[in-house]
Design an enzyme around this catalytic site. Structure first.
Site, PDB file in Angstrom:
ATOM      1  N   SER A 148      -6.426 -16.280   0.441  1.00  0.00           N
ATOM      2  CA  SER A 148      -6.123 -16.308  -0.985  1.00  0.00           C
ATOM      3  C   SER A 148      -7.154 -16.211  -1.671  1.00  0.00           C
ATOM      4  O   SER A 148      -7.353 -15.457  -2.681  1.00  0.00           O
ATOM      5  CB  SER A 148      -6.042 -17.816  -1.377  1.00  0.00           C
ATOM      6  OG  SER A 148      -6.616 -18.336  -0.902  1.00  0.00           O
ATOM      7  N   ASP A 393     -12.069 -27.026  -7.113  1.00  0.00           N
ATOM      8  CA  ASP A 393     -12.093 -25.408  -6.989  1.00  0.00           C
ATOM      9  C   ASP A 393     -13.505 -24.727  -6.407  1.00  0.00           C
ATOM     10  O   ASP A 393     -13.379 -24.102  -8.226  1.00  0.00           O
ATOM     11  CB  ASP A 393     -10.478 -24.562  -7.041  1.00  0.00           C
ATOM     12  CG  ASP A 393     -11.138 -23.292  -6.545  1.00  0.00           C
ATOM     13  OD1 ASP A 393     -11.828 -23.125  -5.738  1.00  0.00           O
ATOM     14  OD2 ASP A 393      -9.634 -22.436  -6.524  1.00  0.00           O
ATOM     15  N   HIS A 396     -12.335 -20.277  -4.464  1.00  0.00           N
ATOM     16  CA  HIS A 396     -12.351 -19.385  -4.786  1.00  0.00           C
ATOM     17  C   HIS A 396     -13.202 -18.881  -6.606  1.00  0.00           C
ATOM     18  O   HIS A 396     -13.705 -19.489  -7.091  1.00  0.00           O
ATOM     19  CB  HIS A 396     -10.717 -19.493  -5.838  1.00  0.00           C
ATOM     20  CG  HIS A 396     -10.092 -19.770  -4.598  1.00  0.00           C
ATOM     21  ND1 HIS A 396      -9.069 -21.410  -4.364  1.00  0.00           N
ATOM     22  CD2 HIS A 396      -8.896 -18.757  -3.666  1.00  0.00           C
ATOM     23  CE1 HIS A 396      -8.181 -20.896  -3.534  1.00  0.00           C
ATOM     24  NE2 HIS A 396      -8.186 -19.751  -2.909  1.00  0.00           N
TER      25      HIS A 396
END
Length: 427
Positions: A148, A393, A396
């Site tokens: 991702s 997070d 990312h």
């Protein structure tokens, strides 16, 4: 440190030819902005006046490209410096931002993290120019293979190219993890292939002890979901990293050889690095074994996470609001080990590939991203009361954000491929 592209010959007999080559390269690359002049409008201006600025109405000065001794300058070693012109898009001007990286939409209160660019030591790295880039990749194709964070990179590139054109979806696979897009005006294809381990994988348990699944990894079998697809691509970017921390059972020659945290009786406990090294070795070997692959294989190195005060599932967060200087932190521990494995396997594959006419390049993003603890979504990837599994997070990257500088690296690397191609034709 020398760029891992190999050195150009500097023999006396070839000096006139190389001089002619460099003059031709400067002329060719210099002409592109004359056909597509544009100004670096800040993204907030685009947001305020979207109807007054479009890719067809850019007028202003040509960006000067200053690269001193590009064959010896290490573009991946440097510092983040203030850039008042950033960002070059917002969540209001780009449709491609994944919700969990849409930090503007979900209320991130600070904005300084948008105002830095990467400055290599000893040379200048030009800001990504979408017009020049699309000219350079006209009638070509680029695939991103991995996890991702690779998808994160693809969406960044789509947003940056959106100042010129948005692509049409030509996917032949309904699965959103396998997207193929085409920039019609330039006949440029951009694709992504989901393969977070790069090798053949089966999900043995969707939940597992850590509630992140249990995976069987076949470490000596490259994932055919991408190896069967990439032979026709001009550029392929490989990445993998964070998924290897998940609970996994390892297989070689169809025999179980061990596992990581699986808790199975009479199964040897093996470290993450065991699987990581073998997976990259297998993936890079698969490229070397693809007889019809004539493109450039780019290994994009590991981008460290920045959890502080705990791990991802134990309250860790990333709340810093400015980049580190290079003397304020160092790559260490698991991140260092994974980076070293990637570089080691890259060098081995590059050496083998040269004998087969294969081209391998290293996009070494690790040091630059180590210095950006401020660039992650943290809690700004969803609404505070959202009915989702809540964790911060720190893996990312916000869009827009520091990951946009990967396009600067790619822009430079593709330019260098063009110079290299001219040199080969003159030989």
């Amino acid at each position: 440190m020398e760029l891992p592209f190999g050195k150009y010959s500097t023999s006396t007999q070839r000096t006139p030819r190389i001089f002619i080559l460099l003059v031709l390269a400067v002329i060719v690359l210099g002409l592109i902005p004359l056909y597509h002049p544009f100004n670096w409008y800040p993204a907030d201006l685009l947001t305020q006046y979207p109807s007054e600025i479009s890719p067809t109405t850019y007028h202003a000065e040509e960006q000067k490209i200053k690269i001193k001794e590009p064959e010896t300058c290490d573009i991946f070693s440097g510092e983040w410096v203030w850039n008042p012109d950033g960002p070059y898009y917002t969540n209001m001007t780009c449709f491609a931002i994944h919700e969990h990286q849409n930090c503007m939409k979900y209320g991130r209160p600070d904005s300084d993290y948008l105002k830095y660019r990467w400055k290599p030591n000893g040379c200048e790295l030009p800001i990504f120019n979408p017009f020049q880039f699309l000219d350079m990749v006209r009638n070509k194709s680029l695939a991103l293979v991995g996890d991702s964070v690779g998808r994160n990179q693809m969406q960044s590139l789509i947003c940056l190219l959106g100042r010129v054109e948005y692509p049409e979806d030509i996917s032949d696979n309904p699965d959103q993890a396998f997207k193929k897009l085409r920039y019609k005006t330039y006949n440029f294809t951009l694709a992504t292939y989901w393969s977070p381990f790069l090798v053949s994988t089966k999900e043995a348990d969707k939940d597992g002890p850590s509630h992140t699944g249990v995976f069987n990894l076949y470490l000596d079998e490259a994932d055919e979901k991408w190896t069967n697809e990439i032979e026709g691509y001009d550029y392929v970017i490989l990445n993998a990293g964070h998924w290897f921390a998940r609970i996994s059972v390892y297989y070689e020659n169809n025999q179980r050889v061990g596992c990581r945290y699986c808790g199975l009786p009479n199964v040897t406990a093996l470290p993450l690095n065991y699987a990581y090294q073998r997976a990259f070795r297998t993936a890079l070997k698969a490229i070397n074994d693809l007889e019809n692959f004539k493109g450039v294989a780019i290994l994009r190195t590991f981008a460290p996470s920045h959890f502080e005060g705990g791990d991802w599932n134990s309250g860790g967060d990333c709340v810093r609001t400015r980049p580190f200087r290079s003397n304020e932190t160092a790559l260490e521990g698991q991140s260092l080990e994974q980076y070293q494995i990637q570089v080691e396997e890259f060098k081995a594959a590059e050496k083998e590939g040269k004998a087969k006419g294969k081209r391998f390049r290293l996009m070494d993003t690790t040091q630059a991203m180590l210095l950006r603890p401020d660039g992650h979504p943290s809690k700004y990837g969803h609404w505070p009361n959202a009915n989702v599994v809540l964790y911060n997070d720190c893996v990312h990257w916000c869009l827009p954000g520091p990951i946009d500088s990967w396009a600067d690296f790619l822009f430079h690397m593709i330019k260098m491929e063009g110079t290299r191609s001219l040199e080969e034709k003159l030989q």
